[in-house]
Design a protein around this motif. Structure first.
Motif, PDB file in Angstrom:
ATOM      1  N   ASP A 138       0.848  -1.189   0.000  1.00 21.39           N
ATOM      2  CA  ASP A 138       0.000   0.000   0.000  1.00 21.39           C
ATOM      3  C   ASP A 138       0.889   1.246   0.000  1.00 21.39           C
ATOM      4  O   ASP A 138       1.556   1.527   0.994  1.00 21.39           O
ATOM      5  CB  ASP A 138      -0.895  -0.011   1.237  1.00 21.39           C
ATOM      6  CG  ASP A 138      -1.915   1.123   1.256  1.00 21.39           C
ATOM      7  OD1 ASP A 138      -1.726   2.121   0.527  1.00 21.39           O
ATOM      8  OD2 ASP A 138      -2.900   1.010   2.014  1.00 21.39           O
ATOM      9  N   ASN A 140       0.142   4.241   0.430  1.00 19.28           N
ATOM     10  CA  ASN A 140      -0.244   5.193   1.471  1.00 19.28           C
ATOM     11  C   ASN A 140      -0.001   4.670   2.881  1.00 19.28           C
ATOM     12  O   ASN A 140      -0.523   5.219   3.853  1.00 19.28           O
ATOM     13  CB  ASN A 140      -1.711   5.609   1.326  1.00 19.28           C
ATOM     14  CG  ASN A 140      -1.990   6.942   1.993  1.00 19.28           C
ATOM     15  OD1 ASN A 140      -1.157   7.860   1.937  1.00 19.28           O
ATOM     16  ND2 ASN A 140      -3.139   7.068   2.641  1.00 19.28           N
ATOM     17  N   ARG A 141       0.769   3.628   2.998  1.00 20.98           N
ATOM     18  CA  ARG A 141       1.314   3.221   4.292  1.00 20.98           C
ATOM     19  C   ARG A 141       2.834   3.101   4.194  1.00 20.98           C
ATOM     20  O   ARG A 141       3.465   2.484   5.038  1.00 20.98           O
ATOM     21  CB  ARG A 141       0.725   1.862   4.731  1.00 20.98           C
ATOM     22  CG  ARG A 141      -0.772   1.876   5.012  1.00 20.98           C
ATOM     23  CD  ARG A 141      -1.142   2.799   6.162  1.00 20.98           C
ATOM     24  NE  ARG A 141      -2.548   2.713   6.513  1.00 20.98           N
ATOM     25  CZ  ARG A 141      -3.527   3.395   5.922  1.00 20.98           C
ATOM     26  NH1 ARG A 141      -3.237   4.204   4.905  1.00 20.98           N
ATOM     27  NH2 ARG A 141      -4.785   3.286   6.312  1.00 20.98           N
ATOM     28  N   SER A 142       3.411   3.755   3.163  1.00 20.52           N
ATOM     29  CA  SER A 142       4.816   3.515   2.830  1.00 20.52           C
ATOM     30  C   SER A 142       5.633   4.792   2.657  1.00 20.52           C
ATOM     31  O   SER A 142       6.695   4.769   2.032  1.00 20.52           O
ATOM     32  CB  SER A 142       4.885   2.683   1.539  1.00 20.52           C
ATOM     33  OG  SER A 142       4.149   1.487   1.661  1.00 20.52           O
ATOM     34  N   TYR A 253      -5.509  11.138  12.339  1.00 26.02           N
ATOM     35  CA  TYR A 253      -4.671   9.946  12.400  1.00 26.02           C
ATOM     36  C   TYR A 253      -3.237  10.351  12.732  1.00 26.02           C
ATOM     37  O   TYR A 253      -2.828  11.494  12.477  1.00 26.02           O
ATOM     38  CB  TYR A 253      -4.649   9.235  11.034  1.00 26.02           C
ATOM     39  CG  TYR A 253      -5.749   8.237  10.778  1.00 26.02           C
ATOM     40  CD1 TYR A 253      -6.831   8.065  11.633  1.00 26.02           C
ATOM     41  CD2 TYR A 253      -5.702   7.448   9.631  1.00 26.02           C
ATOM     42  CE1 TYR A 253      -7.821   7.142  11.355  1.00 26.02           C
ATOM     43  CE2 TYR A 253      -6.696   6.521   9.341  1.00 26.02           C
ATOM     44  CZ  TYR A 253      -7.754   6.372  10.215  1.00 26.02           C
ATOM     45  OH  TYR A 253      -8.739   5.458   9.937  1.00 26.02           O
ATOM     46  N   THR A 255      -0.402  10.426  11.257  1.00 27.95           N
ATOM     47  CA  THR A 255      -0.081  10.274   9.842  1.00 27.95           C
ATOM     48  C   THR A 255       1.367   9.849   9.593  1.00 27.95           C
ATOM     49  O   THR A 255       1.631   9.039   8.703  1.00 27.95           O
ATOM     50  CB  THR A 255      -0.377  11.578   9.086  1.00 27.95           C
ATOM     51  OG1 THR A 255       0.377  12.652   9.667  1.00 27.95           O
ATOM     52  CG2 THR A 255      -1.857  11.912   9.176  1.00 27.95           C
ATOM     53  N   LEU A 258       1.994   6.178  10.687  1.00 29.53           N
ATOM     54  CA  LEU A 258       1.314   5.232   9.804  1.00 29.53           C
ATOM     55  C   LEU A 258       1.881   5.230   8.391  1.00 29.53           C
ATOM     56  O   LEU A 258       1.457   4.433   7.560  1.00 29.53           O
ATOM     57  CB  LEU A 258      -0.182   5.549   9.758  1.00 29.53           C
ATOM     58  CG  LEU A 258      -0.971   5.254  11.040  1.00 29.53           C
ATOM     59  CD1 LEU A 258      -2.373   5.835  10.952  1.00 29.53           C
ATOM     60  CD2 LEU A 258      -1.033   3.748  11.299  1.00 29.53           C
ATOM     61  N   LEU A 260       1.539   7.622   6.151  1.00 28.56           N
ATOM     62  CA  LEU A 260       0.607   8.227   5.211  1.00 28.56           C
ATOM     63  C   LEU A 260       1.277   9.344   4.417  1.00 28.56           C
ATOM     64  O   LEU A 260       2.221   9.982   4.883  1.00 28.56           O
ATOM     65  CB  LEU A 260      -0.613   8.783   5.946  1.00 28.56           C
ATOM     66  CG  LEU A 260      -1.402   7.827   6.833  1.00 28.56           C
ATOM     67  CD1 LEU A 260      -2.677   8.492   7.322  1.00 28.56           C
ATOM     68  CD2 LEU A 260      -1.721   6.529   6.110  1.00 28.56           C
TER      69      LEU A 260
END
Length: 310
Positions: A138, A140-142, A253, A255, A258, A260
């Motif tokens: 993903d 958006n988790r990297s 979150y 961010t 995570l 993001l």
């Protein structure tokens, strides 16, 4: 024993290995054209803006070049605004909303801001309508050092090479019904963990940064978007996608922790938009306009921080 949602790939309780990831990749198909629907729309911007290719995805470099569109009148005296779309390639209005902003509104702000737009961070995901990249990662988790997603790594490297501070970062996303029907079950299967489905909010909402929430900035965006589309109400537990509201239409979150996209830029004013394209109250055009309204609402809020060049 680990419990997880049923998914046709992998065994319950076992994290995916290379064979499962290969099986998942084989099941993916091209459903639309990045070159026709995105790159062809970016090319004309070179007449007024600077269009930079900052890389190409190794999966197929000729099919997946990566572009940013930026102000030609770049100045250290102006705050820089980063707009990102298509970090999750399947979230269509994020990509098309970034493009529409460049087509219709960006020129109005370029005397006050350095404008930097990456319309489609994950073009393979755009073509296959996917949240992940071909490696089942993903993007958006990297967004962190030594990222496993080359989509994320390429954008971070480009921004770092600019050597600038990003004042505002608006990342354009969607929350869709397929989050529950496909992507969360796939995530549960890949990681061999339990993922309970959440209620998909009917309407637009924002995700801010827990450590730097910028509440008034989020409020200004909500007030701009509500003129275009409806804002998601909280569920019966007073939450959106499992997170408590910080204000109407906004959750926060962690961010950076995570990985993001809005976390990597360290912006004082940062938000992730979430449009709901499956609502019976909207259509594709309304979703695109909501993304544009989110960008302009944020820019209007921070206008006092900038000054016109003389």
């Amino acid at each position: 024993m680990v419990q997880q949602s049923s998914y046709p790939i992998g065994l319950s309780g076992q994290v995916w290995g290379e064979s499962e990831k290969a099986k998942w990749l084989k099941a993916q198909t091209i459903k639309r054209s990045y070159l026709q629907e995105v790159v062809a729309k970016i090319a004309p911007f070179a007449e007024h803006f600077q269009v930079d290719q900052y890389g190409a995805l190794s999966y197929n470099p000729s099919e997946y070049p990566l572009f940013v569109v930026k102000s030609k009148q770049w100045s250290e005296d102006k705050p820089t605004v980063l707009v990102t779309g298509g970090v999750h390639g399947y979230e269509t209005s994020g990509v098309q909303g970034a493009i529409r902003f460049l087509e219709t509104k960006a020129k109005e702000y370029e005397d006050r801001f350095n404008i930097l737009v990456a319309p489609c961070v994950s073009p393979w995901g755009y073509e296959t309508i996917n949240r992940w990249n071909p490696n089942a990662v993903d993007p958006n988790r990297s967004f962190y050092q030594d990222s496993p997603a080359e989509e994320s790594a390429a954008l971070m490297a480009y921004v770092e090479d600019l050597g600038i501070d990003i004042t505002a970062h608006i990342d354009l996303h969607e929350t869709t019904d397929t989050d529950n029907s496909e992507f969360r079950p796939a995530l549960a299967a890949r990681d061999a963990v339990e993922h309970s489905n959440w209620n998909i909010p009917d309407g637009f909402y924002l995700v801010g940064n827990t450590e730097l929430p910028a509440d008034d900035f989020q409020t200004a965006i909500i007030e701009s978007v509500v003129k275009v589309t409806h804002i998601a109400p909280a569920d019966d537990a007073g939450k959106l996608i499992g997170a408590p509201l910080s204000q109407f239409g906004v959750i926060n979150y962690a961010t950076k922790a995570l990985g993001l996209c809005i976390g990597f830029s360290d912006s004082v004013y940062a938000t992730t938009t979430e449009v709901y394209p499956d609502s019976p109250k909207v259509d594709d055009e309304n979703c695109i306009l909501a993304q544009v309204a989110a960008i302009t609402g944020g820019l209007d809020y921070i206008l006092p921080l900038s000054k016109p060049l003389t």
